[in-house]
Design a protein around this motif. Sequence first.
Motif, PDB file in Angstrom:
ATOM      1  N   SER A 117      -4.352  11.173   4.556  1.00 28.58           N
ATOM      2  CA  SER A 117      -3.515  11.618   5.672  1.00 28.58           C
ATOM      3  C   SER A 117      -2.045  11.379   5.317  1.00 28.58           C
ATOM      4  CB  SER A 117      -3.875  10.842   6.937  1.00 28.58           C
ATOM      5  OG  SER A 117      -3.464   9.480   6.817  1.00 28.58           O
ATOM      6  N   GLY A 118      -1.156  11.951   6.135  1.00 26.17           N
ATOM      7  CA  GLY A 118       0.272  11.748   5.895  1.00 26.17           C
ATOM      8  C   GLY A 118       0.667  10.283   5.921  1.00 26.17           C
ATOM      9  N   GLY A 119       0.129   9.554   6.895  1.00 27.00           N
ATOM     10  CA  GLY A 119       0.436   8.126   6.978  1.00 27.00           C
ATOM     11  C   GLY A 119      -0.100   7.354   5.795  1.00 27.00           C
ATOM     12  N   GLU A 120      -1.289   7.721   5.328  1.00 30.98           N
ATOM     13  CA  GLU A 120      -1.869   7.055   4.155  1.00 30.98           C
ATOM     14  C   GLU A 120      -1.060   7.356   2.898  1.00 30.98           C
ATOM     15  OE1 GLU A 120      -6.603   6.868   5.417  1.00 30.98           O
ATOM     16  OE2 GLU A 120      -5.808   8.657   4.419  1.00 30.98           O
ATOM     17  N   GLN A 121      -0.630   8.591   2.759  1.00 27.42           N
ATOM     18  CA  GLN A 121       0.204   8.947   1.607  1.00 27.42           C
ATOM     19  C   GLN A 121       1.487   8.124   1.598  1.00 27.42           C
ATOM     20  OE1 GLN A 121       0.859  13.213   1.559  1.00 27.42           O
ATOM     21  NE2 GLN A 121      -1.309  13.626   1.852  1.00 27.42           N
ATOM     22  N   GLN A 122       2.094   7.957   2.759  1.00 25.49           N
ATOM     23  CA  GLN A 122       3.347   7.203   2.803  1.00 25.49           C
ATOM     24  C   GLN A 122       3.107   5.728   2.510  1.00 25.49           C
ATOM     25  OE1 GLN A 122       6.177   7.719   2.057  1.00 25.49           O
ATOM     26  NE2 GLN A 122       7.399   8.382   3.804  1.00 25.49           N
ATOM     27  N   ARG A 123       1.963   5.188   2.921  1.00 29.63           N
ATOM     28  CA  ARG A 123       1.651   3.791   2.592  1.00 29.63           C
ATOM     29  C   ARG A 123       1.384   3.618   1.097  1.00 29.63           C
ATOM     30  NH1 ARG A 123      -3.053   2.232   6.225  1.00 29.63           N
ATOM     31  NH2 ARG A 123      -3.036   4.380   6.985  1.00 29.63           N
ATOM     32  N   VAL A 124       0.798   4.626   0.457  1.00 31.57           N
ATOM     33  CA  VAL A 124       0.675   4.578  -1.003  1.00 31.57           C
ATOM     34  C   VAL A 124       2.064   4.551  -1.636  1.00 31.57           C
ATOM     35  CG1 VAL A 124      -0.096   5.839  -3.052  1.00 31.57           C
ATOM     36  CG2 VAL A 124      -1.586   5.695  -1.054  1.00 31.57           C
ATOM     37  N   SER A 157       4.290  10.456  15.451  1.00 30.49           N
ATOM     38  CA  SER A 157       4.899   9.287  16.093  1.00 30.49           C
ATOM     39  C   SER A 157       4.075   8.019  15.905  1.00 30.49           C
ATOM     40  CB  SER A 157       5.121   9.550  17.587  1.00 30.49           C
ATOM     41  OG  SER A 157       3.896   9.863  18.228  1.00 30.49           O
ATOM     42  N   GLU A 158       2.746   8.125  15.954  1.00 32.57           N
ATOM     43  CA  GLU A 158       1.910   6.938  15.780  1.00 32.57           C
ATOM     44  C   GLU A 158       2.034   6.380  14.367  1.00 32.57           C
ATOM     45  OE1 GLU A 158      -2.777   5.485  16.110  1.00 32.57           O
ATOM     46  OE2 GLU A 158      -2.216   7.541  16.642  1.00 32.57           O
ATOM     47  N   SER A 159       1.970   7.261  13.356  1.00 35.57           N
ATOM     48  CA  SER A 159       2.106   6.818  11.966  1.00 35.57           C
ATOM     49  C   SER A 159       3.505   6.269  11.710  1.00 35.57           C
ATOM     50  CB  SER A 159       1.818   7.978  11.009  1.00 35.57           C
ATOM     51  OG  SER A 159       0.479   8.412  11.123  1.00 35.57           O
ATOM     52  N   ALA A 160       4.507   6.888  12.333  1.00 38.72           N
ATOM     53  CA  ALA A 160       5.879   6.415  12.174  1.00 38.72           C
ATOM     54  C   ALA A 160       6.039   4.999  12.723  1.00 38.72           C
ATOM     55  CB  ALA A 160       6.849   7.371  12.870  1.00 38.72           C
ATOM     56  N   ASP A 161       5.481   4.757  13.901  1.00 36.29           N
ATOM     57  CA  ASP A 161       5.565   3.423  14.498  1.00 36.29           C
ATOM     58  C   ASP A 161       4.901   2.375  13.600  1.00 36.29           C
ATOM     59  OD1 ASP A 161       6.907   4.409  16.679  1.00 36.29           O
ATOM     60  OD2 ASP A 161       5.136   4.507  17.974  1.00 36.29           O
ATOM     61  N   LYS A 162       3.745   2.719  13.037  1.00 35.35           N
ATOM     62  CA  LYS A 162       3.045   1.790  12.149  1.00 35.35           C
ATOM     63  C   LYS A 162       3.886   1.500  10.908  1.00 35.35           C
ATOM     64  CE  LYS A 162      -1.687   3.003  13.513  1.00 35.35           C
ATOM     65  NZ  LYS A 162      -2.969   3.633  13.104  1.00 35.35           N
ATOM     66  N   LEU A 163       4.526   2.539  10.356  1.00 30.30           N
ATOM     67  CA  LEU A 163       5.353   2.348   9.172  1.00 30.30           C
ATOM     68  C   LEU A 163       6.561   1.475   9.489  1.00 30.30           C
ATOM     69  CD1 LEU A 163       5.814   3.151   6.175  1.00 30.30           C
ATOM     70  CD2 LEU A 163       7.242   5.023   7.029  1.00 30.30           C
ATOM     71  N   HIS A 164       7.183   1.705  10.625  1.00 32.56           N
ATOM     72  CA  HIS A 164       8.349   0.908  11.007  1.00 32.56           C
ATOM     73  C   HIS A 164       7.989  -0.571  11.120  1.00 32.56           C
ATOM     74  CE1 HIS A 164       9.998   4.773  13.112  1.00 32.56           C
ATOM     75  NE2 HIS A 164       9.972   4.874  11.798  1.00 32.56           N
ATOM     76  N   ASN A 165       6.888  -0.853  11.787  1.00 31.81           N
ATOM     77  CA  ASN A 165       6.459  -2.251  11.921  1.00 31.81           C
ATOM     78  C   ASN A 165       6.082  -2.850  10.577  1.00 31.81           C
ATOM     79  OD1 ASN A 165       6.697  -2.575  14.787  1.00 31.81           O
ATOM     80  ND2 ASN A 165       4.859  -1.339  15.054  1.00 31.81           N
ATOM     81  N   ASP A 210      -4.720  -3.094  -0.535  1.00 32.09           N
ATOM     82  CA  ASP A 210      -5.520  -3.863   0.427  1.00 32.09           C
ATOM     83  C   ASP A 210      -4.657  -4.310   1.602  1.00 32.09           C
ATOM     84  OD1 ASP A 210      -7.587  -3.540  -1.352  1.00 32.09           O
ATOM     85  OD2 ASP A 210      -7.727  -5.650  -1.937  1.00 32.09           O
ATOM     86  N   PHE A 211      -3.477  -4.856   1.282  1.00 30.77           N
ATOM     87  CA  PHE A 211      -2.565  -5.332   2.323  1.00 30.77           C
ATOM     88  C   PHE A 211      -2.158  -4.199   3.259  1.00 30.77           C
ATOM     89  CE2 PHE A 211       1.821  -6.014   3.813  1.00 30.77           C
ATOM     90  CZ  PHE A 211       1.649  -7.194   4.524  1.00 30.77           C
ATOM     91  N   LEU A 212      -2.039  -3.001   2.714  1.00 35.63           N
ATOM     92  CA  LEU A 212      -1.593  -1.849   3.484  1.00 35.63           C
ATOM     93  C   LEU A 212      -2.753  -1.091   4.149  1.00 35.63           C
ATOM     94  CD1 LEU A 212       1.073  -0.575   0.960  1.00 35.63           C
ATOM     95  CD2 LEU A 212       1.503  -1.669   3.158  1.00 35.63           C
TER      96      LEU A 212
END
Length: 226
Positions: A142-149, A173-181, A126-128
Amino acid sequence: MIKATNLHKYYGDLEVLKGVDLHITKGEIVSIVGASGAGKTTLLQILGTLDVQSNRKDSSLLINDTETSSLNDKELARFRNEHIGFIFQFHQLLPEFTAIENVCLPAFIKKTSKPDAEKRAKELLDFLGLKDRYLHKPAELSGGEQQRVAVARALINNPSIIFADEPSGNLDSESADKLHNLFFELREKFGQTFVIVTHNEDLAEMADRKLTMVDGKIINKAVIAS
C-alpha cells in the motif's frame, strides 16, 4: 548539528534563496512551511547537500561540525551516505527490488556486509510494522507501506539527520497521521534530527519549531508550545 549562514541560490537571474541563516540543534524536529515557490525544497536540497549554494565563498553550511563546502564530490557523497537520510513525497523505491533489498541499498553503498545490512533492515522493517513484507515488491504494498519502507531505507545507516520533503503528500489522511506520529517515535528511539518541508498544517504544528518561508527568506521561526 546544522548551522547555515547567508545561503543564496540563483537559477540564472532568478534568486530563489536570499541570504538564509538557520541553526538546528540535535534532536529537534523542525518543519518548514510556505507557499509554492517560496524556496522550501531548494533550501532542503542545499541543507541535505543534494545541491550547493550559489555563494559558496561567502556562506557556510556546517553539519555535524563539518564544513560541507570544503568537501570534494567523493567526500561529500560519503558524508551524505553516512550522516544524512532522505524521505521524499514519492517514495522512490526501485520497483524491481523487494522491500528488504530497497532498504539495504544505502548500506551496500557504505560497503556494509550483506548479512549485517539485512539484519539491520529486518530490525527496522519490524519496528515499522512490516515484518511480513520483507519480500514484497513496491507494487505489492500500500502507499503507507511503501512510505514506511522508504523511512527504513533512510534509517539504515543510522544517520544523525533526516530530511523529508512533503513526506505525507501522497498519502491518505490515516496513513499520513501514522507517518507523522512515527517521526516522533523515531526521534525518541534513535535520537535523529528531522527537517521536514510540508504543506500539511497538522504536521507543521507538531514540530518543535515551525519555520515560515516567503520569497526566499525565513520570516518566522516560531517555537511550537508543547
